[in-house]
Design a protein around this motif. Structure first.
Motif, PDB file in Angstrom:
ATOM      1  N   LYS A   3       0.839  -1.199   0.000  1.00 46.38           N
ATOM      2  CA  LYS A   3       0.000   0.000   0.000  1.00 46.38           C
ATOM      3  C   LYS A   3       0.872   1.247   0.000  1.00 46.38           C
ATOM      4  CE  LYS A   3      -4.076  -1.756   2.280  1.00 46.38           C
ATOM      5  NZ  LYS A   3      -5.006  -1.550   3.377  1.00 46.38           N
ATOM      6  N   ALA A   4       0.362   2.304  -0.648  1.00 45.40           N
ATOM      7  CA  ALA A   4       1.094   3.573  -0.679  1.00 45.40           C
ATOM      8  C   ALA A   4       1.014   4.230   0.692  1.00 45.40           C
ATOM      9  CB  ALA A   4       0.507   4.490  -1.734  1.00 45.40           C
ATOM     10  N   LYS A   5       2.113   4.791   1.122  1.00 40.72           N
ATOM     11  CA  LYS A   5       2.150   5.462   2.418  1.00 40.72           C
ATOM     12  C   LYS A   5       1.483   6.828   2.282  1.00 40.72           C
ATOM     13  CE  LYS A   5       5.199   7.032   6.041  1.00 40.72           C
ATOM     14  NZ  LYS A   5       6.557   7.284   6.465  1.00 40.72           N
TER      15      LYS A   5
END
Length: 82
Positions: A3-5
């Motif tokens: 997942k993108a931070k």
């Protein structure tokens, strides 16, 4: 897939941004000379009062090559172009 931070707003980040902006304003104020500071409405009003109190317009003379109007200086008795 990872997942993108997502960056989140924090109190420390807001404080750092405010402190940085304050430091920039203080440095700008300290290092700007009086001649380079912008004129205020009060400065312009004082200049207008000085000019209208001391100088009278000369109506029968033309403007000079720079487009300035002739005025009679009450204190010196000379015609000056403003």
């Amino acid at each position: 897939m990872p997942k993108a931070k997502v960056d989140k707003m924090s109190l420390a980040g807001v404080g750092n941004a405010a402190a940085g902006a304050a430091v920039v304003e203080v440095v700008k104020t300290v290092f700007t000379t009086q001649d380079n500071k912008p004129a205020t409405k009060k400065d312009l009003q004082e200049l207008k009062t000085l000019i209208t109190g001391r100088y009278l317009p000369v109506n029968k003379a033309g403007k000079d090559e720079y487009g300035r109007s002739p005025c009679y200086d009450i204190e010196t008795g000379n015609v000056v172009f403003l």
